[in-house]
Design a protein around this motif. Structure first.
Motif, short mmCIF file in Angstrom:
data_model
loop_
_atom_site.label_atom_id
_atom_site.label_comp_id
_atom_site.label_asym_id
_atom_site.label_seq_id
_atom_site.Cartn_x
_atom_site.Cartn_y
_atom_site.Cartn_z
N ASN A 19 8.05 4.37 -0.64
CA ASN A 19 8.08 3.73 -1.96
C ASN A 19 7.81 2.24 -1.86
O ASN A 19 7.11 1.67 -2.70
CB ASN A 19 9.43 3.98 -2.63
N LEU A 20 8.36 1.62 -0.82
CA LEU A 20 8.13 0.19 -0.63
C LEU A 20 6.65 -0.09 -0.36
O LEU A 20 6.05 -1.00 -0.94
CB LEU A 20 8.98 -0.35 0.52
N LEU A 21 6.05 0.69 0.53
CA LEU A 21 4.65 0.47 0.87
C LEU A 21 3.76 0.63 -0.35
O LEU A 21 2.83 -0.18 -0.57
CB LEU A 21 4.23 1.44 1.97
N ARG A 22 4.01 1.64 -1.16
CA ARG A 22 3.19 1.83 -2.35
C ARG A 22 3.39 0.67 -3.34
O ARG A 22 2.42 0.20 -3.96
CB ARG A 22 3.53 3.16 -3.02
N SER A 23 4.61 0.18 -3.46
CA SER A 23 4.85 -0.93 -4.39
C SER A 23 4.17 -2.21 -3.90
O SER A 23 3.70 -3.02 -4.71
CB SER A 23 6.35 -1.16 -4.57
N LEU A 24 4.09 -2.40 -2.59
CA LEU A 24 3.40 -3.57 -2.05
C LEU A 24 1.90 -3.50 -2.34
O LEU A 24 1.27 -4.51 -2.68
CB LEU A 24 3.64 -3.67 -0.54
N PHE A 25 1.33 -2.31 -2.22
CA PHE A 25 -0.09 -2.15 -2.56
C PHE A 25 -0.32 -2.44 -4.05
O PHE A 25 -1.26 -3.15 -4.42
CB PHE A 25 -0.55 -0.74 -2.21
N THR A 27 1.38 -4.33 -5.94
CA THR A 27 1.52 -5.77 -6.13
C THR A 27 0.25 -6.51 -5.74
O THR A 27 -0.19 -7.44 -6.42
CB THR A 27 2.71 -6.30 -5.31
N ALA A 28 -0.35 -6.08 -4.62
CA ALA A 28 -1.59 -6.71 -4.17
C ALA A 28 -2.71 -6.52 -5.18
O ALA A 28 -3.50 -7.44 -5.45
CB ALA A 28 -2.00 -6.14 -2.81
N VAL A 29 -2.81 -5.32 -5.75
CA VAL A 29 -3.83 -5.05 -6.76
C VAL A 29 -3.59 -5.89 -8.01
O VAL A 29 -4.51 -6.50 -8.57
CB VAL A 29 -3.86 -3.55 -7.10
N ALA A 30 -2.33 -5.93 -8.45
CA ALA A 30 -2.00 -6.68 -9.67
C ALA A 30 -2.32 -8.16 -9.52
O ALA A 30 -2.72 -8.82 -10.49
CB ALA A 30 -0.53 -6.48 -10.02
N ALA A 31 -2.16 -8.70 -8.30
CA ALA A 31 -2.44 -10.12 -8.08
C ALA A 31 -3.90 -10.46 -8.27
O ALA A 31 -4.25 -11.62 -8.52
CB ALA A 31 -1.99 -10.51 -6.68
N ARG A 424 -3.76 -3.17 4.06
CA ARG A 424 -3.08 -2.36 5.07
C ARG A 424 -1.69 -2.93 5.32
O ARG A 424 -1.52 -4.15 5.44
CB ARG A 424 -3.88 -2.35 6.38
N ALA A 425 -0.71 -2.06 5.40
CA ALA A 425 0.67 -2.48 5.68
C ALA A 425 1.33 -1.46 6.59
O ALA A 425 1.27 -0.25 6.33
CB ALA A 425 1.46 -2.61 4.39
N ILE A 426 1.94 -1.96 7.66
CA ILE A 426 2.68 -1.11 8.60
C ILE A 426 4.13 -1.58 8.56
O ILE A 426 4.42 -2.76 8.81
CB ILE A 426 2.13 -1.21 10.04
#
Length: 432
Positions: A19-25, A27-31, A424-426
């Motif tokens: 859930n965190l990884l998807r929310s970070l993506f 956020t990146a798109v929204a920015a 990409r986020a790990i």
């Protein structure tokens, strides 16, 4: 292999990670939403004639932002199917991506006609974003649309980096490499650009239709040779003779200004700040990482294991990166650079506990599929084996989308209306 007890105990942590990884993506798109980026870059609306043009996956959304600030405007933008917006004055033409089609060719000719009707007291606003290379289609010389399509397909399958792909495209086009700015002379032009290329070079974004070209025909020919791109006689003639494009002179570029208004680094920074607000340490590996997707994944897997080993029990670390990976297509499957990166990362980590990742294209399209990318976690390998799926077989066939579809691990966003390349986020967690 993990025991059922271990997987049951870890399920809550894994769900939180995903859930965190998807929310970070997200956020990146929204920015990178043009409705945020465009208004701050617009000057006051002039009293004279304004013509808005554009090309790219984000161009219709960018035009929407212009009209939100300035009201109805005259103009035309080219965008990908599914990325259109309802505008009040600016016309939206949809065409094919990533391979050009006849709609793009007709739309490009109309766009150039519009520019050539502009005068020195008019202002042209050019809205440029990734995807414009295929949407702006007007081949040079005697090159046919069918030949341009075949060349594009060969480039996409070759594994060539985007900078080299776009260098070749420029020299085979009438409108790329500054052609649109030259066509607008003597009207001043302000280009607002959303970057989708490593390094944010405006001359490479959408093959630089409003930026002077500094590359040579010799370089373009060498790129075709290096990546084994077949060139028909019409293309050979263009690369061997005088460049056939709109005049590309210092005079005709003297009234052209450009500004990058959104870029991968800004989206990564938005994701970094969100993670920090949640108490997670972050390392940014870079926003301009290029290379074969599976090779980048192998390097990142080694780094992830090293970084995880250095954590104290219970600690968490996020590794962020952007850029544009490539895939040399040798199989017959369906995939893209981000899903193949995730597939190769899962293969290299083989269920290592406490590691999950996401890799997606911010435009919502990974390769030629309507899929942004994929997620994986420490259960991916075991779930795949339970279904009789082989990661190695999927990699050999370049069939990453099918693999993650079977596991329900695809990330599907639909059109995001922007494009700042790969995200990409790990996420690393040291198991107690």
């Amino acid at each position: 292999m993990h025991s059922p007890d271990r997987l049951a105990q870890a399920s809550g942590q894994i769900l939180w990670q995903r859930n965190l990884l998807r929310s970070l993506f997200d956020t990146a798109v929204a920015a990178a939403d043009p409705l945020k980026a465009v208004p701050a870059a617009l000057p006051p609306r002039p009293s004279g004639r304004v013509v808005v043009i554009g090309a790219g996956k984000a161009s219709a959304r960018m035009a929407e932002a212009v009209e939100k600030v300035w009201g109805p405007c005259e103009g035309l933008v080219l965008t990908r199917d599914g990325y259109s917006r309802e505008l009040r004055g600016i016309e939206v033409v949809c065409a094919s991506h990533p391979v050009p089609d006849s709609r793009g060719l007709a739309g490009t000719r109309r766009l150039v006609d519009l520019l050539q009707g502009c005068g020195e007291n008019d202002l042209v606003i050019a809205l440029i974003s990734g995807g414009g290379s295929s949407l702006l289609s007007w081949p040079a010389g005697d090159i046919t649309l069918q030949e341009e399509q075949a060349m594009t397909q060969a480039l996409l399958a070759s594994g060539a980096p985007i900078s080299q792909m776009n260098t070749l495209r420029k020299h085979l086009s009438r409108v790329k490499g500054g052609g649109l700015a030259a066509a607008a002379w003597p009207s001043p032009m302000l280009s607002l650009i959303i970057s989708d290329v490593p390094g944010d070079d405006p001359a490479m974004i959408a093959s630089g239709p409003t930026i002077p070209d500094g590359t040579s025909q010799k370089e373009a020919k060498e790129i075709a040779d290096r990546w084994s791109i077949p060139l028909p006689p019409s293309m050979e003639a263009v690369l061997s003779g005088s460049r056939i494009t709109w005049p590309d002179t210092a005079r005709e570029m003297s009234r052209a200004e450009s500004r990058i208004i959104a870029a991968p680094a800004l989206s990564l920074e938005a994701a970094r700040k969100q993670a920090i607000r949640q108490g997670i340490a972050v390392k940014v590996l870079g926003d301009a990482i290029e290379g074969e997707a599976r090779e980048v994944a192998a390097a990142h897997a080694r780094l992830a294991l090293e970084e995880q080993a250095a954590l104290a029990p219970g600690e968490t670390l996020l590794l962020l990166s952007g850029g544009e990976c490539t895939v040399t297509h040798q199989g017959t499957g369906t995939g893209g650079p981000n899903a193949e990166y995730c597939l190769a990362l899962a293969d290299a980590l083989d269920g290592a506990p406490g590691i999950s990742a996401i890799a997606c294209d911010t435009d919502g399209v990974d390769g030629a599929a309507e899929v942004a990318g994929a997620l994986f976690d420490e259960t991916t390998c075991s779930r795949a084996r339970a279904q009789g799926l082989s990661i190695r077989t999927a990699l050999a066939a370049n069939d990453s989308h099918s693999f993650f579809a079977a596991l329900s691990d695809q990330v599907i966003t639909g059109p995001t209306l922007t494009n700042v390349n790969d995200f990409r986020a790990i996420l690393l967690h040291k198991v107690d």
